[in-house]
Design a protein around this motif. Structure first.
Motif, PDB file in Angstrom:
ATOM      1  N   SER A  27      -5.539  -4.407 -11.118  1.00 14.62           N
ATOM      2  CA  SER A  27      -4.599  -4.196 -11.545  1.00 14.62           C
ATOM      3  C   SER A  27      -2.932  -4.403 -11.747  1.00 14.62           C
ATOM      4  O   SER A  27      -2.358  -3.898 -12.402  1.00 14.62           O
ATOM      5  CB  SER A  27      -3.961  -2.720 -10.192  1.00 14.62           C
ATOM      6  OG  SER A  27      -3.725  -3.811  -9.198  1.00 14.62           O
ATOM      7  N   THR A  34      -4.313   2.091  -7.676  1.00 15.18           N
ATOM      8  CA  THR A  34      -3.426   1.549  -6.818  1.00 15.18           C
ATOM      9  C   THR A  34      -3.064   1.557  -4.792  1.00 15.18           C
ATOM     10  O   THR A  34      -1.601   1.142  -4.614  1.00 15.18           O
ATOM     11  CB  THR A  34      -2.452   2.177  -7.452  1.00 15.18           C
ATOM     12  OG1 THR A  34      -3.047   3.503  -7.043  1.00 15.18           O
ATOM     13  CG2 THR A  34      -2.432   2.063  -9.190  1.00 15.18           C
ATOM     14  N   SER A  39      -8.076  -0.686  -2.274  1.00 13.60           N
ATOM     15  CA  SER A  39      -8.303  -2.484  -3.263  1.00 13.60           C
ATOM     16  C   SER A  39      -9.448  -2.640  -2.017  1.00 13.60           C
ATOM     17  O   SER A  39     -10.315  -3.465  -1.706  1.00 13.60           O
ATOM     18  CB  SER A  39      -7.415  -2.850  -3.373  1.00 13.60           C
ATOM     19  OG  SER A  39      -6.888  -2.305  -4.213  1.00 13.60           O
ATOM     20  N   HIS A  69      -3.091  -6.888  -7.564  1.00 12.98           N
ATOM     21  CA  HIS A  69      -1.856  -6.001  -8.337  1.00 12.98           C
ATOM     22  C   HIS A  69      -0.855  -6.847  -8.191  1.00 12.98           C
ATOM     23  O   HIS A  69      -0.551  -7.867  -7.356  1.00 12.98           O
ATOM     24  CB  HIS A  69      -1.554  -5.246  -5.948  1.00 12.98           C
ATOM     25  CG  HIS A  69      -2.494  -4.160  -5.196  1.00 12.98           C
ATOM     26  ND1 HIS A  69      -2.656  -2.737  -6.485  1.00 12.98           N
ATOM     27  CD2 HIS A  69      -4.271  -4.016  -4.707  1.00 12.98           C
ATOM     28  CE1 HIS A  69      -3.816  -1.985  -6.007  1.00 12.98           C
ATOM     29  NE2 HIS A  69      -4.342  -2.990  -5.353  1.00 12.98           N
TER      30      HIS A  69
END
Length: 254
Positions: A27, A34, A39, A69
């Motif tokens: 991401s 997200t 995750s 992220h």
């Protein structure tokens, strides 16, 4: 000492639902999940349960989330929400000051209880899980807090250490810990070294991520290759470079 140098030199140092690893990209490049919980669940599907005879709860390292992220502040904020809600526990893994393990609380409790079933320490461990773990934000506990706030005796604290839910931090304080996780740490460090060596030995010390993911592992790499790739990316031991051929991983000179 830089963060990258520290992570290299030190060692060198649950499935909640069916999740398709193929759906997860990075991401940081606009792909992949997200949601932090999603995750975490994905990363935990990469954890080798059978390697530890299913005696350990799935363990993810906090920095592995950073490989998925870009916004670290957001990751930490959402992760702390899960901890405050009693869903997630965090542990100082010991081999590096910045290495923090993440385990879902129900998985941790299940494995801990299975390990003490029928033993004399079971009652004390039950008490610890009921009184201390809910909404636990502490990585360590002082003797004063254990005695006065949680009302444990010296003898009970000794039982908790023997059971592996606490390990000595220093005189009068203990880390929250994962019982029987020594082998995990050994294999993790060993695998990290081996995967980094693969990158460094490649031409120009760089390799396509897709190629590395499919590479045949050596006896030194006992975890899923993707587990280690998320580790070395999140720990900034390699740089991630977008190319027309895919993401390129380049050994990061410290």
């Amino acid at each position: 000492m830089s963060r990258k140098r520290a992570l290299i030199s030190d060692a060198f140092k649950v499935k909640k639902q069916r999740i398709d690893p193929q759906k997860f990209g990075d991401s940081r490049n606009g792909e992949g999940p997200t949601d932090i919980r999603t995750s975490l669940e994905y990363l935990m599907t990469l954890f080798p349960r059978k390697l530890f005879n299913d005696a350990l709860p799935p363990i993810v390292l906090k920095h592995q989330l950073y490989s998925m992220h870009k916004d670290k502040t957001m990751v930490d904020k959402e992760m702390n929400k899960l901890r405050e809600q009693g869903e997630l526990l965090m542990f100082q893994l010991g081999f590096d000051a910045e290495a923090f393990g993440l385990v879902f609380a129900p998985d941790y409790k299940a494995k801990v209880l299975a390990g003490v079933e029928g033993r004399v320490t079971q009652g004390t461990v039950d008490k610890f899980l009921d009184k201390v773990l809910p909404s636990c934000m502490d990585l360590s506990f002082s003797k004063d807090k254990m005695l006065k706030e949680f009302l444990f005796t010296d003898s009970e604290i000794t039982q908790l250490v023997k059971s592996g839910v606490l390990t000595v931090r220093d005189a009068g304080s203990w880390w929250l810990s994962i019982p029987n996780s020594g082998k995990f740490t050994k294999y993790f460090i060993q695998g990290r070294k081996a995967v980094l060596a693969m990158v460094k030995k490649s031409k120009y010390s760089e390799v396509l991520r897709a190629e590395l993911e499919e590479r045949k592992t050596t006896s030194q790499v006992k975890f899923h290759m993707k587990y280690h790739i998320h580790d070395i990316l999140g720990a900034e031991l390699v740089d991630s470079i977008p190319t027309t051929s895919g993401t390129l991983l380049r050994f990061a000179d410290s």
